[in-house]
Design an enzyme around this catalytic site. Structure first.
Site, mmCIF file in Angstrom:
data_model
loop_
_atom_site.group_PDB
_atom_site.id
_atom_site.type_symbol
_atom_site.label_atom_id
_atom_site.label_comp_id
_atom_site.label_asym_id
_atom_site.label_seq_id
_atom_site.Cartn_x
_atom_site.Cartn_y
_atom_site.Cartn_z
ATOM 1 N N HIS A 93 28.308 -17.332 -2.661
ATOM 2 C CA HIS A 93 27.302 -18.275 -4.126
ATOM 3 C C HIS A 93 26.276 -17.122 -4.637
ATOM 4 O O HIS A 93 25.505 -18.359 -4.442
ATOM 5 C CB HIS A 93 27.064 -18.651 -2.776
ATOM 6 C CG HIS A 93 26.267 -20.407 -3.218
ATOM 7 N ND1 HIS A 93 25.171 -20.641 -4.785
ATOM 8 C CD2 HIS A 93 26.562 -21.533 -3.670
ATOM 9 C CE1 HIS A 93 24.724 -21.558 -4.715
ATOM 10 N NE2 HIS A 93 25.599 -22.576 -4.357
ATOM 11 N N GLU B 234 29.131 -18.381 -9.166
ATOM 12 C CA GLU B 234 29.574 -18.562 -8.011
ATOM 13 C C GLU B 234 31.118 -18.475 -8.065
ATOM 14 O O GLU B 234 32.255 -19.027 -8.769
ATOM 15 C CB GLU B 234 29.524 -19.522 -6.754
ATOM 16 C CG GLU B 234 27.814 -19.873 -7.256
ATOM 17 C CD GLU B 234 28.180 -20.888 -6.777
ATOM 18 O OE1 GLU B 234 28.846 -22.099 -5.960
ATOM 19 O OE2 GLU B 234 26.735 -21.467 -7.610
HETATM 20 O O1 TA6 Z 1 26.480 -24.412 -6.082
HETATM 21 C C1 TA6 Z 1 26.844 -25.699 -5.969
HETATM 22 C C2 TA6 Z 1 25.825 -26.602 -5.250
HETATM 23 O O2 TA6 Z 1 26.992 -27.000 -4.416
HETATM 24 C C3 TA6 Z 1 25.084 -26.937 -5.676
HETATM 25 O O3 TA6 Z 1 25.643 -28.728 -5.603
HETATM 26 C C4 TA6 Z 1 23.958 -27.201 -4.618
HETATM 27 O O4 TA6 Z 1 23.871 -27.833 -3.699
HETATM 28 C C5 TA6 Z 1 24.102 -26.015 -4.008
HETATM 29 O O5 TA6 Z 1 25.332 -25.529 -4.037
HETATM 30 C C6 TA6 Z 1 22.946 -25.158 -2.680
HETATM 31 O O6 TA6 Z 1 23.730 -25.735 -2.307
HETATM 32 P P1 TA6 Z 1 22.323 -25.026 -0.420
HETATM 33 O O7 TA6 Z 1 23.260 -26.310 0.583
HETATM 34 O O8 TA6 Z 1 22.519 -24.269 -0.136
HETATM 35 O O9 TA6 Z 1 21.290 -25.899 -0.665
#
Ligand code: TA6
Length: 298
Positions: A167, A271
């Protein structure tokens, strides 16, 4: 050179140093003779910094990030396993990023890469929320590019299915001057519109509003140009089918406690992941997926 964790290298060649970083968490600093450096927290096997030879930070890390066991670090490269986002009963993005990993291999060879491998075994805690036995290995190989590989081993007696991602939060000084290239023609699921599917028609994607999309079976390489920094990030993935693009924008940033309200302007997540189609692993089998990221001057 001073890394993001305040450690300095004496300008030598390839080196690995263990330090105690923010929140008292053990971290490893990797320096390569090219001048690039990386800092990885053993908690979450979480890369928190990737710097250029002239000490420019290439990853976004929130100043409000919490470095405490039990909480995911906001920014850098969180490891998502075994569940992407909230697509299931587990904590968002799964368990791997909030566990303490173990360093199992370090490699420093003067004329080559600097690398470390960290390992996470399932345990009673993970099996409570996800009833499968696994071993994860995360390998980081630093040269003048950053190669990371996530290996998933099924050490149990039954098959399991998982989704996963690296990510990556890329840093920019002005998200309104970011252009994401290479996704034209790819089908995407819009997570802001209940996973409605469409086809990307733009050769260059700019960000002027919230975006949260999974580009399914996306091209191997995606570019993220940051005009305000004169840098283009190239992400080449292998074993990951999809690319996720996320920026919470103004409204979303306000709902995220470990993001400052204006942080959405200095980050863009692209990501590499297996999100749309889960991977199913037979007992004893291993799945490997990774990405190479590199920074080019525009
Ligand atoms: O990267 C996409 C995602 O799933 C978004 O929907 C947002 O929730 C982000 O990840 C961050 O997630 P986190 O659980 O690290 O706050």
């Amino acid at each position: 050179m001073t890394t993001a964790q305040g450690t300095t290298s004496s300008g030598k060649g390839n080196r690995i140093e263990r330090v105690i970083g923010k929140g008292g968490l053990p971290m490893m600093c990797l320096w390569h003779s090219s001048g690039y450096s990386v800092v990885v927290s053993e908690y979450g096997a979480h890369i928190v910094s990737w710097m250029t030879p002239d000490e420019r930070e290439l990853l976004f890390l929130s100043d409000a990030a919490v470095f405490e066991e039990g909480k995911a670090i906001r920014g850098g490269i969180p490891i998502v396993f075994p569940q992407f986002s909230k697509q299931g009963p587990l904590p968002a993005h799964g368990v791997a990023r909030t566990k303490r990993w173990k360093v199992v291999r370090e490699q420093v060879s003067d004329n080559d890469a600097v690398s470390v491998t960290l390992r996470l075994n399932s345990d009673r805690q993970t099996e409570t929320v996800w009833p499968h036995q696994f071993t994860l290995e995360f390998e980081i190989v630093l040269t003048d590019v950053l190669l990371t590989t996530l290996r998933v081993h099924n050490t149990g007696e039954t098959p399991f299915s998982f989704t996963s991602a690296l990510h990556t939060y890329f840093r920019t000084s002005d998200v309104s001057r970011v252009s994401i290239q290479g996704l034209s023609g790819a089908m995407f699921l819009d997570f802001l519109k209940n996973r409605e599917s469409s086809v990307e028609t733009r050769g260059e994607i700019s960000i002027h509003e919230p975006i949260d999309r999974v580009y399914v079976n996306s091209p191997e390489t995606v570019a993220i140009a940051s005009g305000s920094d004169g840098v283009r990030y190239l992400v080449t993935k292998d074993g990951f089918a999809d690319s996720v693009v996320w920026n919470p924008w103004i409204e979303g940033a306000r709902t995220i406690a470990d993001l400052r309200p204006e942080d959405y302007q200095q980050m863009v997540c692209v990501e590499s992941g297996n999100v749309d189609a889960a991977i199913t692993l037979a007992p004893g089998a291993t799945h490997s997926a990774g990405q190479i990221i590199r920074a080019q001057r525009l």
